[in-house]
Scaffold this active site. Sequence first.
Site, mmCIF file in Angstrom:
data_model
loop_
_atom_site.group_PDB
_atom_site.id
_atom_site.type_symbol
_atom_site.label_atom_id
_atom_site.label_comp_id
_atom_site.label_asym_id
_atom_site.label_seq_id
_atom_site.Cartn_x
_atom_site.Cartn_y
_atom_site.Cartn_z
ATOM 1 N N SER A 82 16.172 171.368 71.569
ATOM 2 C CA SER A 82 16.490 170.115 70.858
ATOM 3 C C SER A 82 17.916 169.622 71.032
ATOM 4 O O SER A 82 18.230 168.519 70.583
ATOM 5 C CB SER A 82 16.176 170.272 69.373
ATOM 6 O OG SER A 82 14.786 170.240 69.200
ATOM 7 N N LYS A 97 18.162 166.262 72.512
ATOM 8 C CA LYS A 97 17.935 165.029 71.738
ATOM 9 C C LYS A 97 19.211 164.198 71.606
ATOM 10 O O LYS A 97 19.151 162.981 71.442
ATOM 11 C CB LYS A 97 17.387 165.380 70.350
ATOM 12 C CG LYS A 97 15.981 166.017 70.378
ATOM 13 C CD LYS A 97 15.597 166.556 69.012
ATOM 14 C CE LYS A 97 14.220 167.215 68.998
ATOM 15 N NZ LYS A 97 13.953 167.926 67.725
ATOM 16 N N TYR A 141 9.183 164.486 76.397
ATOM 17 C CA TYR A 141 9.753 165.352 75.360
ATOM 18 C C TYR A 141 9.777 166.826 75.788
ATOM 19 O O TYR A 141 10.806 167.501 75.664
ATOM 20 C CB TYR A 141 8.978 165.170 74.055
ATOM 21 C CG TYR A 141 9.485 166.050 72.949
ATOM 22 C CD1 TYR A 141 10.665 165.747 72.285
ATOM 23 C CD2 TYR A 141 8.807 167.211 72.583
ATOM 24 C CE1 TYR A 141 11.157 166.571 71.281
ATOM 25 C CE2 TYR A 141 9.288 168.039 71.588
ATOM 26 C CZ TYR A 141 10.460 167.716 70.938
ATOM 27 O OH TYR A 141 10.954 168.541 69.958
ATOM 28 N N TYR A 177 18.520 170.003 60.999
ATOM 29 C CA TYR A 177 17.328 169.807 60.157
ATOM 30 C C TYR A 177 17.652 170.102 58.692
ATOM 31 O O TYR A 177 18.660 169.613 58.191
ATOM 32 C CB TYR A 177 16.167 170.677 60.672
ATOM 33 C CG TYR A 177 15.961 170.601 62.157
ATOM 34 C CD1 TYR A 177 15.723 169.377 62.788
ATOM 35 C CD2 TYR A 177 15.998 171.741 62.963
ATOM 36 C CE1 TYR A 177 15.518 169.292 64.160
ATOM 37 C CE2 TYR A 177 15.800 171.659 64.342
ATOM 38 C CZ TYR A 177 15.559 170.435 64.921
ATOM 39 O OH TYR A 177 15.366 170.362 66.268
ATOM 40 N N VAL A 221 15.989 175.495 69.518
ATOM 41 C CA VAL A 221 15.321 176.768 69.242
ATOM 42 C C VAL A 221 15.411 177.762 70.412
ATOM 43 O O VAL A 221 14.945 178.892 70.296
ATOM 44 C CB VAL A 221 13.843 176.598 68.791
ATOM 45 C CG1 VAL A 221 13.757 175.923 67.447
ATOM 46 C CG2 VAL A 221 13.010 175.894 69.852
HETATM 47 N N1 GLU Z 1 10.786 171.971 71.717
HETATM 48 C C1 GLU Z 1 10.981 172.384 70.342
HETATM 49 C C2 GLU Z 1 9.834 171.867 69.502
HETATM 50 O O1 GLU Z 1 9.461 170.744 69.664
HETATM 51 C C3 GLU Z 1 12.305 171.861 69.886
HETATM 52 C C4 GLU Z 1 12.706 172.306 68.492
HETATM 53 C C5 GLU Z 1 14.173 172.673 68.427
HETATM 54 O O2 GLU Z 1 14.770 173.034 69.429
HETATM 55 O O3 GLU Z 1 14.754 172.612 67.312
HETATM 56 O O4 GLU Z 1 9.276 172.574 68.726
#
Ligand code: GLU
Length: 310
Positions: free
Chosen positions: A67, A70, A194, A246, A264
């Site tokens: 992520s 993003k 994505y 988050y 993650v």
């Molecule tokens: N590719 C992961 C998902 O969509 C990204 C989540 C993250 O890195 O926080 O679950």
Amino acid sequence: MRRPQDIDDIVALVCRDMQRHIGRGRVADYIPALARIDPRQFGIAVALIDGRAAAAGDADTAFSVQSISKVFTLTLALEKLGDGLWKRVGREPSGSAFNSIVQLESERGIPRNPLINAGALVVADALLGEGGPEGAIAAIVGLLRRLAGDARVSIDEEVAASEGETGFRNASLANFLRASGNLRGAVADGLQVYVHQCALSMNCRQLARAGLYLANQGVDPLSGAEVTTPLRARRINAIMMTCGHYDASGDFAFRVGLPGKSGVGGGILAIAPRHGAVAVWSPGLSPQGSSLVGVLALQRLASLTGWSVF
Ligand code: GLU
């Protein structure tokens, strides 16, 4: 104890201090290709806007940025759509899990912010153009190669396929967004962009270098390229500060005091405006999906450097 002055000394000290924590947390086993990663790894790299750089530990080992990507797709989408993007995605912290379905439904298909999964899916959809998903993915990889100053930055196709096959929650979010009229392209196309952005494989050195424009009002200080406007750079930092971890964003602000974005894969990119960018990596995660040792390392680094936006 003597306060270390030199960035090399500080980074080495942080790395040494983290040795006793390495291995803490749980790797992201819901993505099969990430479940195999050895949690006993730690890397840190700092890139300063004056061109200096420092790194320690496993700073040259590539990992899945997940992520953290993003932040870069948001940059591209703001350049493409301008403020029109804010009609499709909000900019409030979610206080919910990164892949919450219930929040998206209660908010009628307008994701809270661009850094939760639903918001990032809208951003991925916004990047679709005539070139389809392949064109959008090529634009993302091209941006990261330029920003990192390294043509070796690439996508780990095994990770992309692994998440593509098992990402049922993300598919649910994308379908709900489509049903709400907030995905313009095909669900499969948005998901393809994505999972590929998440599967970008980079090391700490490359990632810190790539984040420098956010510490320097949108301009890459090393190449002189204008990546985004000063106002957008400030706003991306604000969104990282409030939404980048988050439902643990408040705790990250409390501990570290810098805009940051978790992934993650165990990486975190943090921005010290007017100073530089920092990338840390250690695969063991907290329940909210942030690297446990990575947050500890950034907390220590912030205290040793005095960097804070507060
Ligand atoms: N590719 C992961 C998902 O969509 C990204 C989540 C993250 O890195 O926080 O679950």
